[in-house]
Design a protein around this motif. Structure first.
Motif: not given
Length: 114
Positions: A31-53
């Motif tokens: 990749s020319s934009v990053t060295d490492v990529t992480i993929v993770v699943s969230a249970r829903g919108m609020k959980h995805a936002q909580a992970l990001a926060d």
């Protein structure tokens, strides 16, 4: 902090907040934009936002550079740019549809702990 060490730290934070199916991929040289990529699943919108926060708060506390984020409002696919590490937070259906792991199938997977 090296990209892989940072990725393990970030993955640990995601795990603490109950992120599911966490995968770390070493995309350096692929990749020319990053060295490492992480993929993770969230249970829903609020959980995805909580992970990001949680990642944002902990990154700030630990002086980890944060460059930007996309998709936070919908929470379906949140992309976080931490310079040499990208985090993709998906709801399950979106993760299957976009298949980031398949796109980077040639990237070595990295253990979440050293």
């Amino acid at each position: 902090m090296e990209g892989l060490d940072k990725a393990r730290l970030l993955a640990g934070w995601l795990d603490e907040k109950q992120g599911a199916d966490i995968i770390i991929m070493n995309v350096a040289g692929l990749s020319s934009v990053t060295d490492v990529t992480i993929v993770v699943s969230a249970r829903g919108m609020k959980h995805a936002q909580a992970l990001a926060d949680a990642v944002l708060a902990r990154a700030s506390e630990n002086a980890i550079e944060f460059l930007g984020m996309e998709g936070y409002q919908s929470g379906e696919w949140v992309l976080m740019d931490l310079n040499d590490v990208l985090i993709h937070i998906f709801q399950s259906e979106s993760r299957e549809f976009y298949n980031i792991e398949g796109m980077w199938s040639e990237a070595p997977r990295v253990a979440t702990s050293a």
